[in-house]
Design a protein around this motif. Structure first.
Motif, short mmCIF file in Angstrom:
data_model
loop_
_atom_site.label_atom_id
_atom_site.label_comp_id
_atom_site.label_asym_id
_atom_site.label_seq_id
_atom_site.Cartn_x
_atom_site.Cartn_y
_atom_site.Cartn_z
N ALA A 147 -45.26 -12.67 43.09
CA ALA A 147 -44.74 -13.58 42.02
C ALA A 147 -45.19 -14.11 40.26
O ALA A 147 -44.24 -13.99 39.40
CB ALA A 147 -44.52 -15.46 42.46
N VAL A 148 -46.78 -13.62 40.15
CA VAL A 148 -46.99 -13.48 39.17
C VAL A 148 -46.08 -12.15 38.69
O VAL A 148 -45.95 -12.55 37.54
CB VAL A 148 -48.66 -13.09 39.49
N LEU A 149 -46.52 -11.03 39.12
CA LEU A 149 -46.02 -9.60 38.87
C LEU A 149 -44.64 -9.90 38.01
O LEU A 149 -43.97 -9.40 37.66
CB LEU A 149 -46.29 -8.60 39.10
N LYS A 150 -43.44 -10.93 39.30
CA LYS A 150 -41.88 -10.35 38.58
C LYS A 150 -42.83 -11.32 37.11
O LYS A 150 -41.22 -11.03 36.17
CB LYS A 150 -41.96 -11.51 39.79
N ASP A 151 -43.17 -12.74 36.97
CA ASP A 151 -43.08 -13.51 36.11
C ASP A 151 -43.61 -12.82 34.83
O ASP A 151 -42.44 -13.09 33.99
CB ASP A 151 -44.36 -14.37 36.47
N ILE A 152 -44.91 -11.82 34.91
CA ILE A 152 -44.55 -10.97 33.76
C ILE A 152 -43.66 -9.79 33.56
O ILE A 152 -43.36 -10.00 32.35
CB ILE A 152 -45.74 -10.22 34.59
N ALA A 156 -41.52 -10.31 30.04
CA ALA A 156 -41.69 -8.84 29.30
C ALA A 156 -40.54 -8.70 28.67
O ALA A 156 -39.21 -8.40 29.17
CB ALA A 156 -42.43 -7.80 29.54
N PRO A 157 -40.84 -8.76 27.11
CA PRO A 157 -39.40 -7.73 26.53
C PRO A 157 -38.93 -6.43 26.65
O PRO A 157 -39.82 -5.91 27.40
CB PRO A 157 -39.76 -7.68 24.92
N TYR A 196 -47.59 -10.36 27.32
CA TYR A 196 -46.63 -9.40 28.69
C TYR A 196 -46.57 -8.09 29.10
O TYR A 196 -46.76 -7.55 30.03
CB TYR A 196 -45.16 -10.12 28.67
N SER A 197 -46.12 -7.18 27.46
CA SER A 197 -46.62 -6.15 28.09
C SER A 197 -47.47 -5.45 28.35
O SER A 197 -47.86 -4.58 28.50
CB SER A 197 -45.49 -5.30 26.17
N LEU A 198 -49.39 -6.03 27.34
CA LEU A 198 -49.87 -5.29 28.09
C LEU A 198 -50.81 -5.49 28.81
O LEU A 198 -51.11 -4.78 29.59
CB LEU A 198 -51.26 -5.76 26.48
N LEU A 199 -50.15 -6.54 30.26
CA LEU A 199 -49.84 -6.98 31.33
C LEU A 199 -49.32 -5.46 32.23
O LEU A 199 -50.73 -5.23 33.17
CB LEU A 199 -50.10 -8.47 31.94
#
Length: 237
Positions: A147-152, A156-157, A196-199
């Motif tokens: 769920a966290v990875l989907k959210d990130i 992200a753009p 988000y992109s950096l994550l």
């Protein structure tokens, strides 16, 4: 009276999914890593796609990559794996997906036949030097990680920052880390690079053991290759 046409539901990515006669949900996913639409058959494949897209260890991947022909006694059988992933460094891995519960039902005649075919296929791929792994729903759908990875990924753009821009953005805030998610996002604003992109790139990390919130601590990645999580720890990527 006009007939109303019932349209398929729209996914979170804005792409319609439909159910074939088998009941399998099919659809297409706008892949950033592959710069094209990736087609999936079933929600387990869709969940795998999210992990492939999010993992810094996966350079690219493709669906239904090749049909493998392998001997089974006097017969020649065929198998098409759902995915082939290309790992950082260039190694290619064929990926099969399986529900853990079906893997445990070895006693049933149908499962015994499948197990026999899998053994023949595995032996053939081993002889040919092809790496082949099986990922189960237990590995892919671990929560709250998925769920966290989907959210990130969804936040992200579409335009991914260059490695140079990402490194410069991280350098401008690294002395303040670790810090709360909302504070880091605010400090990054002048750089034009989003958190988000950096994550996703593994430049920054956060826990995957709790939902992502404004208070989530954000850390500087300490891994040389930015591999802050593995799709499968067992298989090393």
């Amino acid at each position: 009276m006009l007939m109303q046409i019932r349209r398929p539901p729209v996914s979170a990515e804005g792409r319609r999914h439909f159910r074939a006669n088998t009941g399998v949900v099919r659809g297409k996913f706008p892949s950033r890593k592959n710069a094209r639409m990736v087609y999936h058959r079933g929600l387990l494949e869709l969940d795998a796609i999210y992990l492939f897209e999010s993992s810094p260890l996966v350079e690219s991947y493709r669906e239904r990559p090749v049909r493998v022909l392998y001997p089974d006694g006097g017969q020649l059988r065929g198998y098409t794996p759902p995915f082939e992933v290309v790992l950082r460094g260039g190694e290619k891995v064929l990926v099969e997906l399986q529900y853990a519960r079906s893997a445990q039902q070895v006693g049933a005649p149908q499962e015994s036949a499948r197990s026999h075919r899998r053994d023949r296929l595995a032996a053939h791929l081993l002889r040919s030097g092809t790496r082949w792994v099986t990922l189960t729903d237990l590995e892919l759908r671990g929560q709250p990680r998925l769920a966290v990875l989907k959210d990130i990924y969804r936040q992200a753009p579409r335009n991914i920052p260059t490695a140079h821009a990402a490194a410069a953005a991280v350098a401008s805030i690294q002395t303040f880390l670790p810090e709360r998610f909302d504070v880091v996002a605010l400090r990054l604003a002048p750089t034009g690079v989003d958190i988000y992109s950096l994550l996703l790139g593994g430049f920054l990390t956060c826990t995957l053991d709790a939902p992502l919130t404004r208070e989530t601590p954000i850390h500087l990645s300490k891994e040389a290759g930015h591999d802050w999580f593995h799709v499968s720890q067992q298989h090393g990527f």
